[in-house]
Design a protein around this motif. Structure first.
Motif, PDB file in Angstrom:
ATOM      1  N   VAL A 122      16.011  25.286 -26.797  1.00 43.61           N
ATOM      2  CA  VAL A 122      17.347  24.823 -26.426  1.00 43.61           C
ATOM      3  C   VAL A 122      17.288  23.740 -25.354  1.00 43.61           C
ATOM      4  O   VAL A 122      18.303  23.130 -25.023  1.00 43.61           O
ATOM      5  N   SER A 123      16.114  23.485 -24.794  1.00 49.70           N
ATOM      6  CA  SER A 123      15.868  22.395 -23.863  1.00 49.70           C
ATOM      7  C   SER A 123      14.363  22.261 -23.727  1.00 49.70           C
ATOM      8  O   SER A 123      13.593  23.003 -24.353  1.00 49.70           O
ATOM      9  N   ASP A 124      13.936  21.321 -22.883  1.00 48.69           N
ATOM     10  CA  ASP A 124      12.506  21.138 -22.690  1.00 48.69           C
ATOM     11  C   ASP A 124      11.862  22.341 -22.011  1.00 48.69           C
ATOM     12  O   ASP A 124      10.695  22.655 -22.250  1.00 48.69           O
ATOM     13  N   GLU A 125      12.615  23.018 -21.154  1.00 45.43           N
ATOM     14  CA  GLU A 125      12.056  24.133 -20.390  1.00 45.43           C
ATOM     15  C   GLU A 125      12.434  25.493 -20.936  1.00 45.43           C
ATOM     16  O   GLU A 125      11.816  26.490 -20.567  1.00 45.43           O
TER      17      GLU A 125
ATOM     18  N   LYS B 231      22.311  14.492 -17.451  1.00 43.60           N
ATOM     19  CA  LYS B 231      21.683  13.638 -18.443  1.00 43.60           C
ATOM     20  C   LYS B 231      20.618  14.430 -19.197  1.00 43.60           C
ATOM     21  O   LYS B 231      19.800  15.118 -18.600  1.00 43.60           O
ATOM     22  N   GLU B 232      20.639  14.297 -20.510  1.00 41.33           N
ATOM     23  CA  GLU B 232      19.715  15.049 -21.342  1.00 41.33           C
ATOM     24  C   GLU B 232      19.117  14.149 -22.405  1.00 41.33           C
ATOM     25  O   GLU B 232      19.781  13.265 -22.937  1.00 41.33           O
ATOM     26  N   SER B 233      17.864  14.397 -22.697  1.00 39.31           N
ATOM     27  CA  SER B 233      17.180  13.706 -23.782  1.00 39.31           C
ATOM     28  C   SER B 233      15.959  14.555 -24.137  1.00 39.31           C
ATOM     29  O   SER B 233      14.942  14.512 -23.440  1.00 39.31           O
ATOM     30  N   PHE B 234      16.073  15.355 -25.170  1.00 35.92           N
ATOM     31  CA  PHE B 234      14.985  16.243 -25.551  1.00 35.92           C
ATOM     32  C   PHE B 234      15.125  16.578 -27.029  1.00 35.92           C
ATOM     33  O   PHE B 234      16.099  16.204 -27.686  1.00 35.92           O
ATOM     34  N   LEU B 235      14.152  17.290 -27.535  1.00 34.37           N
ATOM     35  CA  LEU B 235      14.117  17.699 -28.934  1.00 34.37           C
ATOM     36  C   LEU B 235      14.469  19.176 -29.029  1.00 34.37           C
ATOM     37  O   LEU B 235      13.849  20.020 -28.373  1.00 34.37           O
TER      38      LEU B 235
END
Length: 369
Positions: free
Chosen positions: A249-252, A229-233
């Motif tokens: 490319v992701s939150d981290e 599951k993904e939800s990020f900018l």
């Protein structure tokens, strides 16, 4: 009632009283010619020196300005409304004085048969109709043209091109097929990647007008990808001077712009990139050295990455002032392709007839009891 006198009382502007103590008297005089005239006199008090016909009326602490009677000619009112509408339209299309006309927008949409294909294309068509200036919608299908997609395009009232790629082509191949069409026809304008599983804001098209070669925009990621599951900018990262330093490319994870890591760059969304259509042309002077030829890109192994179009990822232009606010959203979910749905989302006639027969049988049974 005398009709002429009544008409005069309707057309005559209302008179304001000088003060709360002022009184109005109406005197009616009838002559031998049975002509009725109405005159209005105002008896002034001590405040008569400050009397005025038009001025502010105070309702509580708020002043309301009483304007003169509206123009009695309806054609003049319509003309005034037409002038206001023209001024508002000009302000909307030219947000700044001396602005150049917008470049044409070329929206590229690869599509495959799924449960949400038709609803998604309809939603996307409504969004594209809100774009200021000329727009051309390129929709690519694998194998053959389907009637469902053709019907959506025909009803969209948009300038569209319905293309067909090889059967079984991936979404990346469909997208490259559309870009080859742009190069072949030498279409001029701004290329925007409007995927069917995406949601676009109209501000994205305004930012796309600023691109010189290849630009990056922030895009929100929703849904699931490979069971996670993904939800990020996802957005370009800039330094204090506004220069591009990498891509989120992701939150981290931050993909440095100076590092050619295609494994991470495959997770970048095409919806977050825009192109100047001239960089796709053969021998175009507008194409810089760091933008690859389309044939070299099409033959590569990393078609899923928008960075496959460039040799230097640090040269991509960060748009929207590197603002951390999504201008588009991408829905990552492969499960929707396996959902079964009724043909054209309509019930067949036998189903309705069967329901009617079942209802009739229940009624007959109750009558029997």
């Amino acid at each position: 009632m005398n009709r002429s006198a009544h008409l005069v009382s309707l057309v005559t502007p209302p008179l304001m009283l000088a003060s709360s103590n002022a009184t109005a008297t109406i005197t009616t005089t009838t002559t031998t010619t049975t002509t009725v005239t109405t005159t209005t006199t105002v008896a002034e008090t001590d405040a008569g020196a400050n009397a005025h016909h038009h001025g502010p009326v105070f309702v509580g602490r708020h002043a309301i300005r009483v304007r003169k009677w509206p123009h009695p000619d309806p054609s003049e009112l319509l003309k005034a409304h037409g002038i206001l509408a023209a001024v508002q339209e000009a302000q909307r299309r030219s947000r700044s004085r001396g602005a150049d006309p917008p470049r044409p927008v070329i929206a590229v949409t690869p599509t495959t048969t799924s449960a949400l294909q038709v609803p998604s294309l309809i939603t996307l068509a409504h969004t594209l109709r809100l774009v200021d200036g000329p727009l051309r919608w390129i929709v690519v299908e694998p194998g053959h043209r389907t009637d469902a997609v053709a019907a959506v395009l025909a009803r969209s009232n948009l300038d569209f091109i319905h293309l067909v790629a090889s059967d079984g082509a991936s979404t990346a191949r469909l997208r490259m097929h559309a870009l080859r069409e742009v190069r072949k026809e030498k279409m001029d304008g701004v290329v925007v990647f409007a995927d069917e599983n995406g949601i676009l804001r109209t501000e994205l098209f305004d930012e796309a007008q600023k691109v010189k070669s290849v630009g990056a925009l922030p895009v929100g990621i929703l849904g699931e990808d490979e069971g996670t599951k993904e939800s990020f900018l996802q957005a370009p990262a800039c330094d204090e001077a506004g220069k591009l330093v990498g891509y989120h490319v992701s939150d981290e994870t931050l993909l440095p712009a100076a590092r050619s890591d295609m494994l991470l760059s495959t997770r970048l969304e095409w919806a977050g990139f825009v192109l100047n259509a001239r960089v796709l042309w053969d021998g175009a002077a507008e194409r810089p050295e760091w933008v690859r030829d389309l044939d070299a890109v099409d033959g590569g192994a990393h078609l899923d990455s928008p960075l496959a179009l460039v040799t230097d990822a640090g040269q991509v232009e960060p748009l929207a002032k590197c603002a951390q606010a999504a201008l588009a959203w991408s829905l990552r979910s492969d499960a929707l392709r396996e959902v079964k749905f009724p043909h054209e989302w309509k019930f067949e006639a036998p189903l309705v007839s069967a329901a009617s027969r079942q209802q009739s049988s229940v009624v007959n049974t109750e009558d029997g009891h």
